[in-house]
Design a protein around this motif. Structure first.
Motif, PDB file in Angstrom:
ATOM      1  N   GLU A 102     -10.869  -3.594  -5.480  1.00 11.58           N
ATOM      2  CA  GLU A 102      -9.602  -2.866  -5.577  1.00 11.58           C
ATOM      3  C   GLU A 102      -9.393  -2.016  -4.315  1.00 11.58           C
ATOM      4  N   ALA A 103     -10.459  -1.412  -3.850  1.00  9.86           N
ATOM      5  CA  ALA A 103     -10.370  -0.627  -2.610  1.00  9.86           C
ATOM      6  C   ALA A 103      -9.998  -1.528  -1.436  1.00  9.86           C
ATOM      7  N   ASN A 104     -10.563  -2.730  -1.394  1.00 12.05           N
ATOM      8  CA  ASN A 104     -10.193  -3.676  -0.336  1.00 12.05           C
ATOM      9  C   ASN A 104      -8.702  -3.981  -0.360  1.00 12.05           C
ATOM     10  N   GLN A 105      -8.151  -4.104  -1.554  1.00 12.46           N
ATOM     11  CA  GLN A 105      -6.724  -4.411  -1.668  1.00 12.46           C
ATOM     12  C   GLN A 105      -5.874  -3.235  -1.189  1.00 12.46           C
ATOM     13  N   VAL A 106      -6.309  -2.019  -1.528  1.00  8.87           N
ATOM     14  CA  VAL A 106      -5.600  -0.821  -1.048  1.00  8.87           C
ATOM     15  C   VAL A 106      -5.582  -0.814   0.478  1.00  8.87           C
ATOM     16  N   LEU A 107      -6.725  -1.109   1.069  1.00  5.02           N
ATOM     17  CA  LEU A 107      -6.826  -1.093   2.529  1.00  5.02           C
ATOM     18  C   LEU A 107      -5.997  -2.205   3.158  1.00  5.02           C
ATOM     19  N   LYS A 108      -6.003  -3.366   2.522  1.00  5.39           N
ATOM     20  CA  LYS A 108      -5.189  -4.477   3.036  1.00  5.39           C
ATOM     21  C   LYS A 108      -3.705  -4.137   2.971  1.00  5.39           C
ATOM     22  N   ASN A 109      -3.300  -3.412   1.948  1.00  3.79           N
ATOM     23  CA  ASN A 109      -1.908  -2.987   1.842  1.00  3.79           C
ATOM     24  C   ASN A 109      -1.521  -2.031   2.975  1.00  3.79           C
ATOM     25  N   ILE A 110      -2.524  -1.337   3.510  1.00  2.00           N
ATOM     26  CA  ILE A 110      -2.268  -0.413   4.618  1.00  2.00           C
ATOM     27  C   ILE A 110      -2.270  -1.141   5.953  1.00  2.00           C
ATOM     28  N   ASP A 111      -3.345  -1.932   6.210  1.00  2.00           N
ATOM     29  CA  ASP A 111      -3.489  -2.509   7.558  1.00  2.00           C
ATOM     30  C   ASP A 111      -3.213  -4.005   7.649  1.00  2.00           C
ATOM     31  N   GLY A 112      -3.050  -4.672   6.496  1.00  2.00           N
ATOM     32  CA  GLY A 112      -2.757  -6.096   6.500  1.00  2.00           C
ATOM     33  C   GLY A 112      -3.926  -6.988   6.858  1.00  2.00           C
ATOM     34  N   LYS A 113      -5.132  -6.412   6.912  1.00  2.00           N
ATOM     35  CA  LYS A 113      -6.298  -7.176   7.378  1.00  2.00           C
ATOM     36  C   LYS A 113      -7.191  -7.627   6.229  1.00  2.00           C
ATOM     37  N   SER A 114      -7.869  -8.753   6.455  1.00  2.00           N
ATOM     38  CA  SER A 114      -8.802  -9.291   5.460  1.00  2.00           C
ATOM     39  C   SER A 114     -10.252  -9.076   5.869  1.00  2.00           C
ATOM     40  N   GLU A 115     -10.510  -8.987   7.173  1.00  2.00           N
ATOM     41  CA  GLU A 115     -11.876  -8.766   7.658  1.00  2.00           C
ATOM     42  C   GLU A 115     -12.140  -7.267   7.754  1.00  2.00           C
ATOM     43  N   ARG A 116     -13.202  -6.819   7.104  1.00  2.00           N
ATOM     44  CA  ARG A 116     -13.586  -5.419   7.231  1.00  2.00           C
ATOM     45  C   ARG A 116     -15.049  -5.249   6.839  1.00  2.00           C
TER      46      ARG A 116
END
Length: 265
Positions: free
Chosen positions: A127-141
């Motif tokens: 869920e945190a990954n999805q929040v971050l993707k919503n911010i930066d649009g990135k899949s690699e982290r």
């Protein structure tokens, strides 16, 4: 015969020097790699640290607690930071730590990792990954273990998340060659009250070892019990700028991808 031996010796010496020089620049063409990481999504990271990094044209890795008001209330600023080259890393949704360990009185019942199931931990991290993707649009982290806790009871929960992250940062110190790095628990150096002189000495040790160093900061000039003075942090950045020819300052995700290529050859 003597002349032949002399020529051969000169050739071998030149060859050894060539390979030594080649091997000494094994971090993206430089002698050492440095990653600057900042945990817990603090206001001071947006207000002071990111402007400081930008002024030196460095990119840092910021491990965000996705539910933090500093994330939810300042989303556009984090988006801008990402656009400037900074990595937004996953520090979970609620920052759960194992409250059963000594010195963990600060852990609440709600955020006690020892009460978690593996399924809950995985769900919240994704869920945190999805929040971050919503911010930066990135899949690699990359991921950072809250409190450095790797396990729920006896189970390494990251084993279920290896396809979700390029790497995961731990809290154990150590200087390793790329091929020996465990990308599910990358070593780091926790800085608390450190001076620039002390941090520079750590970089020089990493360079001498032909290794890399990941710095783990929380407060930089305040806002957290684990804190480094802002001026000492500035001196560190100035040192890194002056050593750009030899030191690769990069993000955790870029370092992880680079190590992956080294380990695959």
């Amino acid at each position: 015969m003597k002349k032949t031996l002399l020529v051969l010796s000169s050739f071998l010496l030149a060859s050894n020097l060539f390979y030594a020089q080649k091997d000494s620049k094994n971090w993206n063409g430089k002698k050492c790699a440095v990653v600057l990481t900042y945990d817990d999504a603090l206001n001071i990271h947006l207000d002071k640290v990111i402007p400081a990094l930008n002024s030196f044209q460095f990119s840092g890795t910021f491990y965000l607690i996705a539910s933090s008001p500093v994330v939810t209330g300042r989303t556009e600023e984090w988006r801008t930071a990402s656009q400037k080259g900074h990595e937004l890393g996953n520090h979970t949704l609620y920052h759960p730590c194992d409250g059963s360990l000594p010195g963990r009185e600060f852990v609440t019942e709600q955020n006690n990792l020892s009460n978690y199931t593996i399924a809950r931990a995985i769900k919240e991290i994704r869920e945190a990954n999805q929040v971050l993707k919503n911010i930066d649009g990135k899949s690699e982290r990359t991921f950072a273990y809250p409190c450095g806790d790797l396990k729920i009871k006896d189970t390494l929960f990251h084993d279920y998340l290896k396809n979700d992250f390029v790497a995961a940062r731990g809290v154990n110190e150590g200087l390793l060659p790329a091929k020996s790095v465990d990308l599910s628990n990358v070593n780091s150096f926790v800085e608390n009250g450190s001076t620039a002189k002390q941090m520079i000495a750590q970089i020089e040790a990493a360079e001498k070892a032909g290794s890399f160093i990941v710095f783990l900061f929380h407060g930089v000039g305040g806002e957290h019990p684990l804190n480094v003075d802002f001026e000492e942090h500035q001196k560190l950045l100035l040192y890194l700028k002056n050593r750009e020819k030899d030191i690769w300052v990069t993000t955790m995700v870029n370092l992880g991808k680079y190590i992956q290529t080294k380990q695959s050859h």
